[in-house]
Design an enzyme around this catalytic site. Structure first.
Site, PDB file in Angstrom:
ATOM      1  N   HIS A 124       0.575  -1.458   0.256  1.00  0.00           N
ATOM      2  CA  HIS A 124       0.032  -0.227   0.342  1.00  0.00           C
ATOM      3  C   HIS A 124       0.728   1.209  -0.316  1.00  0.00           C
ATOM      4  O   HIS A 124       0.161   2.600   0.383  1.00  0.00           O
ATOM      5  CB  HIS A 124      -1.258   0.071   1.104  1.00  0.00           C
ATOM      6  N   ASN A 219      -3.958 -12.941  15.987  1.00  0.00           N
ATOM      7  CA  ASN A 219      -5.034 -11.841  15.785  1.00  0.00           C
ATOM      8  C   ASN A 219      -5.656 -11.790  17.002  1.00  0.00           C
ATOM      9  O   ASN A 219      -5.783 -13.064  17.406  1.00  0.00           O
ATOM     10  CB  ASN A 219      -5.467 -11.850  14.140  1.00  0.00           C
TER      11      ASN A 219
END
Ligand code: APR
Length: 247
Positions: A124, A219
């Site tokens: 990104h 996570n």
């Protein structure tokens, strides 16, 4: 958020997976930098609770109001400038010194490079790079705070934009192709600190699974990729890596 202490057997399973792997590919998201003090996008304290992506992270938003977008990036650059790699970043760098490791990150904060990872794709973009809206030249800009908003191209004096992939924009096809190849050719794939909602990065866990690669998720929260994972560790990334040894 109440997170249970990590089960020691999960930690030793993960250590064994690392010890047995010859090629590791890691996909990271905002969660890996959360403990370095950089806010995530989603979740209870995520940036997208207070700000709208369509006002700040789209080409249309930038065309409408480049000053507003740059003020937001100036604020975020200030946060990133103060941040340092945490135990998860430094462990991945230590791992790269002993095993073939590729990191594919959605983060624009540069912390993997700061930690020492060299085989890295910043899918990104990078918050310290700018791209000219007229001549398209990409250059480094590390001013904090920015001296002028919006900043201008050193070559042609036109307005520059953050060299970041916004909503509605495509990632560099070459970077994506390399990401897929790195994922397929690994024997261990980890998704760390990503909500798994933004494509094409979100598709890489499926690419790994389809290629027969062992998939691990780190996570604290469930994600759409969780059901694909061979091992799920519901804990903060730095806590997981503090307990591992890559010497
Ligand atoms: N350790 C590991 N994971 C964590 C931690 C932590 N300490 N803290 C939070 N997380 C998890 C959250 O549970 C969440 O699933 O990290 C994830 C962060 O998700 P997002 O904020 O959606 O970040 P990311 O997946 O990187 O977002 C993808 O969306 O807005 C765009 O371009 C932006 O690159 C970004 C993309």
């Amino acid at each position: 958020m109440e997170i249970p202490e990590m089960d020691a057997s999960l930690q030793s399973r993960l250590q064994n997976l690392f010890n047995g792997a010859t090629r590791v590919t890691v996909l990271t998201g905002a969660g890996i930098s959360a403990e370095s003090g950089i806010p995530t996008f989603r979740g209870p304290e995520g940036l997208w609770n207070d700000y709208k992506p369509e006002d700040l992270a789209t080409p249309e938003a930038f065309a409408r109001d480049p000053e507003l977008v740059w003020r937001w990036y100036d604020w975020r650059r200030g946060l990133v400038a103060k941040a340092r790699p945490n135990a998860a970043h430094t462990a991945l760098a230590a791992l790269e010194r002993r095993t073939a490791v590729s990191v594919i990150t959605q983060n624009v904060d540069g912390l993997h490079t700061q930690a020492g990872n060299r085989e890295l794709i910043e899918l990104h973009g990078n918050i310290w790079k700018v791209r000219c809206t007229a001549c398209a030249v990409i250059s480094a800009n590390t001013e904090v705070p920015l001296r002028a908003i919006p900043p201008r191209c050193a070559r042609c004096q036109r307005v520059v934009r953050p060299h970041i992939v916004w909503f509605g924009e495509a990632v560099d096809p070459y970077d994506y192709q390399r990401s897929v190849e790195m994922t397929r050719s690994a024997d261990l794939f980890l998704a760390i600190g990503t909500s798994g909602l933004v494509h094409p990065a979100a598709g890489l866990a499926r690419v790994a699974k389809t290629a027969g690669v062992t998939v691990v998720e780190i996570n604290p929260d469930e994600t759409p990729q969780s059901p694909l994972a061979d091992l799920v560790i519901r804990d903060r990334a730095s806590h997981v890596f503090e307990g591992l040894n890559f010497a």
